[in-house]
Design a protein around this motif. Structure first.
Motif, PDB file in Angstrom:
ATOM      1  N   SER A 178       0.849  -1.187   0.000  1.00 57.74           N
ATOM      2  CA  SER A 178       0.000   0.000   0.000  1.00 57.74           C
ATOM      3  C   SER A 178       0.893   1.248   0.000  1.00 57.74           C
ATOM      4  O   SER A 178       2.069   1.176   0.368  1.00 57.74           O
ATOM      5  N   GLU A 209      -0.406 -12.964   8.260  1.00 54.86           N
ATOM      6  CA  GLU A 209      -0.531 -11.582   8.739  1.00 54.86           C
ATOM      7  C   GLU A 209       0.567 -10.669   8.203  1.00 54.86           C
ATOM      8  O   GLU A 209       0.404  -9.458   8.227  1.00 54.86           O
ATOM      9  N   ARG A 260       0.388  -6.767   7.137  1.00 56.22           N
ATOM     10  CA  ARG A 260      -0.681  -6.271   6.280  1.00 56.22           C
ATOM     11  C   ARG A 260      -1.619  -5.386   7.074  1.00 56.22           C
ATOM     12  O   ARG A 260      -1.939  -5.695   8.219  1.00 56.22           O
ATOM     13  N   LEU A 261      -2.042  -4.306   6.469  1.00 59.89           N
ATOM     14  CA  LEU A 261      -3.005  -3.431   7.145  1.00 59.89           C
ATOM     15  C   LEU A 261      -4.422  -3.825   6.770  1.00 59.89           C
ATOM     16  O   LEU A 261      -5.360  -3.595   7.513  1.00 59.89           O
ATOM     17  N   GLU A 262      -4.541  -4.450   5.614  1.00 59.94           N
ATOM     18  CA  GLU A 262      -5.842  -5.000   5.199  1.00 59.94           C
ATOM     19  C   GLU A 262      -5.684  -6.521   5.212  1.00 59.94           C
ATOM     20  O   GLU A 262      -4.577  -7.024   5.327  1.00 59.94           O
ATOM     21  N   ASN A 263      -6.794  -7.220   5.072  1.00 55.72           N
ATOM     22  CA  ASN A 263      -6.760  -8.686   4.969  1.00 55.72           C
ATOM     23  C   ASN A 263      -5.979  -9.394   6.073  1.00 55.72           C
ATOM     24  O   ASN A 263      -5.372 -10.422   5.836  1.00 55.72           O
ATOM     25  N   CYS A 264      -5.919  -8.803   7.255  1.00 55.33           N
ATOM     26  CA  CYS A 264      -5.289  -9.547   8.331  1.00 55.33           C
ATOM     27  C   CYS A 264      -6.408 -10.009   9.265  1.00 55.33           C
ATOM     28  O   CYS A 264      -7.520  -9.488   9.216  1.00 55.33           O
ATOM     29  N   PHE A 290      -7.833  -9.384  11.920  1.00 52.33           N
ATOM     30  CA  PHE A 290      -7.815  -8.293  12.874  1.00 52.33           C
ATOM     31  C   PHE A 290      -8.481  -8.656  14.207  1.00 52.33           C
ATOM     32  O   PHE A 290      -7.954  -8.349  15.277  1.00 52.33           O
ATOM     33  N   GLN A 348      -9.057   0.493  16.658  1.00 51.06           N
ATOM     34  CA  GLN A 348      -8.963   0.891  15.245  1.00 51.06           C
ATOM     35  C   GLN A 348      -7.953  -0.018  14.576  1.00 51.06           C
ATOM     36  O   GLN A 348      -6.853  -0.244  15.120  1.00 51.06           O
ATOM     37  N   ARG A 349      -8.316  -0.535  13.437  1.00 51.44           N
ATOM     38  CA  ARG A 349      -7.511  -1.545  12.755  1.00 51.44           C
ATOM     39  C   ARG A 349      -6.017  -1.178  12.691  1.00 51.44           C
ATOM     40  O   ARG A 349      -5.155  -1.921  13.117  1.00 51.44           O
ATOM     41  N   ARG A 350      -5.754   0.001  12.158  1.00 55.10           N
ATOM     42  CA  ARG A 350      -4.357   0.405  11.984  1.00 55.10           C
ATOM     43  C   ARG A 350      -3.597   0.454  13.305  1.00 55.10           C
ATOM     44  O   ARG A 350      -2.485  -0.048  13.423  1.00 55.10           O
ATOM     45  N   ASN A 405       3.618  -0.446  10.709  1.00 54.51           N
ATOM     46  CA  ASN A 405       3.356  -1.876  10.527  1.00 54.51           C
ATOM     47  C   ASN A 405       4.601  -2.658  10.117  1.00 54.51           C
ATOM     48  O   ASN A 405       4.494  -3.776   9.625  1.00 54.51           O
TER      49      ASN A 405
END
Ligand SMILES: Nc1ncnc2c1ncn2[C@@H]1O[C@H](COP(=O)(O)OP(=O)(O)OP(=O)(O)O)[C@@H](O)[C@H]1O
Ligand SMILES: [Mg+2]
Length: 226
Positions: A16, A44, A64-68, A70, A89-91, A123
């Motif tokens: 990203s 992850e 990964r910030l997406e598709n992990c 979480f 929050q995800r991030r 990350n």
């Protein structure tokens, strides 16, 4: 060497924009020069080798910030007394996850052989590469399994003595480095005083037991793991 951001363009479709910026920042701070090759594409995180100004290569672990997974990450880290108030929050959760892995490695390195953590940002975690040659235990069976198992048990005890449980110990997360076990992947490691520490500890032991059943007489394994 390209000093500009241009050299990172090749990764445009891989990472990203955010991860690209963090990679660029870490390289301008001279923690590494450039990524060399993917070593492992995990659930992850993706693990890369990277060059440095010296001869040694380092490991760059990019979460990964997406598709992990979480929710699982959040559940695990929020149980750690050090992260009771971790953001949902995800991030932010992923950032705390990376920070925790760094902190865990700092504690573990005082008592056992682990990759020395170099730095972390957002990350991304940079650490020493265990090289020459080190393979996962699953691919590099020890020549003397009983001795190797004894060393693993010693490591587990030493970690416990400094208040840490690995929590994801298996033949994937132990490297065989010249017949010495090197524990890696401390992202799930937690404090022995965490409410889930006991459960993680016994899971670690059972993973080790199952693996060594394939290499040794069951009775010997059970005796050592008593
Ligand atoms: N410091 C290191 N030196 C050498 N090889 C490494 C190092 N760190 C990771 N590796 C290699 O990359 C693989 C994946 O690393 P790691 O177990 O840390 O990530 P992961 O399992 O994807 O992480 P997670 O479970 O947190 O998603 C390891 O099994 C190992 O082969
Ligand atoms: Mg792993």
């Amino acid at each position: 060497m390209l000093k500009s951001k241009d050299k990172w363009k090749v990764y445009k479709n891989v990472f990203s924009e955010f991860s690209m910026r963090t990679l660029f920042k870490l390289s301008t701070e001279e923690h590494f020069e450039e990524l060399l090759e993917p070593i492992f594409i995990g659930k992850e995180a993706n693990v890369f080798s990277a060059s440095t100004r010296e001869e040694d290569e380092v490991i760059v672990k990019i979460y990964r910030l997406e598709n992990c997974n979480f929710n699982k990450m959040y559940e695990y880290i929020a149980a750690d007394p050090r992260y009771l108030n971790v953001s949902k929050q995800r991030r932010q959760t992923v950032f705390s996850w990376v920070q925790r892995e760094y902190k865990n490695l700092m504690i573990a390195r005082e008592v056992i052989r682990v990759p020395t953590p170099i730095t972390f940002k957002n990350n991304i975690l940079v650490m020493e590469m265990i090289g020459g040659p080190a393979y996962m235990l699953k691919d590099a069976h020890p020549k003397a399994p009983e001795e190797f198992l004894k060393k693993i048990i010693e490591n587990v005890k030493k970690l416990k003595a400094v208040g840490l449980v690995h929590g994801d110990l298996s033949h994937f997360n132990i490297l065989n480095h010249n017949e010495e076990p090197v524990f890696i992947d401390f992202s799930q490691a937690t404090l022995t005083k965490s409410p889930n520490a006991k459960e993680l500890y016994y899971r670690d032991i059972e993973n080790i037991r199952k693996f060594f059943y394939k290499l040794l007489d069951k009775k010997i394994v059970d005796k050592l793991l008593e």
